[in-house]
Design an enzyme around this catalytic site. Structure first.
Site, PDB file in Angstrom:
ATOM      1  N   LEU A 164       8.421 -10.462-126.873  1.00 40.89           N
ATOM      2  CA  LEU A 164       8.778  -9.574-125.772  1.00 40.89           C
ATOM      3  C   LEU A 164       9.630  -8.486-126.393  1.00 40.89           C
ATOM      4  O   LEU A 164      10.516  -8.796-127.202  1.00 40.89           O
ATOM      5  CB  LEU A 164       9.598 -10.316-124.706  1.00 40.89           C
ATOM      6  CG  LEU A 164       8.867 -11.357-123.840  1.00 40.89           C
ATOM      7  CD1 LEU A 164       9.871 -12.074-122.942  1.00 40.89           C
ATOM      8  CD2 LEU A 164       7.785 -10.701-123.004  1.00 40.89           C
ATOM      9  N   ASP A 165       9.385  -7.210-126.041  1.00 43.54           N
ATOM     10  CA  ASP A 165      10.216  -6.173-126.638  1.00 43.54           C
ATOM     11  C   ASP A 165      11.659  -6.329-126.170  1.00 43.54           C
ATOM     12  O   ASP A 165      11.941  -7.017-125.190  1.00 43.54           O
ATOM     13  CB  ASP A 165       9.655  -4.773-126.346  1.00 43.54           C
ATOM     14  CG  ASP A 165       9.731  -4.399-124.881  1.00 43.54           C
ATOM     15  OD1 ASP A 165      10.849  -4.186-124.394  1.00 43.54           O
ATOM     16  OD2 ASP A 165       8.671  -4.306-124.240  1.00 43.54           O
ATOM     17  N   ALA A 166      12.564  -5.698-126.879  1.00 40.61           N
ATOM     18  CA  ALA A 166      13.995  -5.917-126.652  1.00 40.61           C
ATOM     19  C   ALA A 166      14.415  -5.658-125.207  1.00 40.61           C
ATOM     20  O   ALA A 166      15.269  -6.360-124.662  1.00 40.61           O
ATOM     21  CB  ALA A 166      14.810  -5.053-127.599  1.00 40.61           C
ATOM     22  N   THR A 218      12.562  -5.958-122.528  1.00 45.15           N
ATOM     23  CA  THR A 218      11.844  -6.780-121.559  1.00 45.15           C
ATOM     24  C   THR A 218      12.444  -8.180-121.557  1.00 45.15           C
ATOM     25  O   THR A 218      12.646  -8.782-122.613  1.00 45.15           O
ATOM     26  CB  THR A 218      10.340  -6.871-121.907  1.00 45.15           C
ATOM     27  OG1 THR A 218       9.776  -5.560-121.863  1.00 45.15           O
ATOM     28  CG2 THR A 218       9.598  -7.767-120.921  1.00 45.15           C
TER      29      THR A 218
END
Length: 272
Positions: A114-116, A118
């Site tokens: 998950l990107d930072a 999200t």
């Protein structure tokens, strides 16, 4: 005369003993499950409790759900907070997953990313085979996200997302989309949208919504395959339940069987 009557140890371990060790049920209840025809070994129905198996190679299922016999494997659901990088060591020194994985004796790693910015459901495990199936888009494991976006999302936009959006790296479409709230009251000027897709492309939900004119303000992954985030608070984690793990292992085994069958078919066609 049987091998056991000579005092020699037969190969394998009794099925009910293995099931009890795996936490399925007590030996007595496990024997009952076997007698009722609710247990399979390598896809074969077993009704005799005396059946011996090799826990390292044989695959056991109860009521059609896979059972993990290797008790050294660990499966954790984490509600990843915003601002945490999905890595066990960030080269730029940003906060990463070690603040969670360091709590465990096992060496855990994250399944997918998950990107930072999200938040939401992330699986941590030391089961590489399962991680491969869950993370690889070719196996079609779906993920569901709830996005707060700028602007009022229309029904036409929903249809676009389901039909397919042209991005720099190709066309991508959501498996399902629904509007949870569309720019009214205190949320005027924003919408809440739920998207389900199985793509593993980087920042795919953000890019899709931006492409249809609704930049993401906040994004949470609520579901990963059969797993639901539920009421797990941000920054908290828990072990998967037996039911959740069984569902994941069943997906993994079905995918492996399908892949093996496809490879066998391809090999047979090459030899024709």
């Amino acid at each position: 005369m049987s091998v056991e009557s000579w005092g020699e140890e037969p190969e394998g371990i009794r099925l009910q003993k293995v099931m009890a060790a795996a936490g399925v049920a007590s030996r007595r209840v496990s024997e009952q499950l076997i007698a009722e025809g609710r247990v399979t070994v390598n896809g074969e129905l077993v009704t005799e409790p005396g059946r011996r198996i090799d826990p390292e190679t044989d695959l056991v299922a109860v009521n059609g759900q896979a059972v993990q016999l290797d008790t050294s494997k660990r499966y954790i659901m984490l509600n990843k907070p915003r601002g945490i990088v999905s890595s066990l060591k960030d080269e730029n020194g940003r906060p990463d997953l070690r603040q969670f994985t360091d709590d465990f004796e096992e060496r855990l790693f994250n399944v997918g990313r998950l990107d930072a910015e999200t938040s939401g459901l992330l699986v941590l495990t030391n089961d590489g085979d399962l991680a491969h199936v869950l993370a690889h888009p070719s196996f079609g494991v779906s993920k569901t996200y709830v996005a707060k976006v700028d602007g009022a999302v229309s029904a036409q936009t929903v249809q676009k997302l389901k039909t397919g959006i042209e991005l720099d790296d190709g066309v991508i479409k959501a498996d399902a989309v629904r509007i949870l709230a569309a720019g009214s009251g205190k949320a005027e000027g924003t919408s809440l949208v739920e998207l389900t897709l199985h793509s593993g492309k980087n920042r795919i939900v953000r890019r899709m919504l931006s492409a249809v004119g609704h930049p993401v303000i906040d994004l949470v992954r609520r579901q990963f395959g059969p797993l639901h985030l539920g009421t797990l608070r941000s920054g908290a984690y828990r072990d998967l339940t037996k039911v959740e793990l069984g569902e994941l292992l069943t997906i993994s085994r079905d995918a492996a069987s399908s892949q093996a069958a496809s490879a066998q078919t391809a090999s047979a066609q090459e030899n024709e």
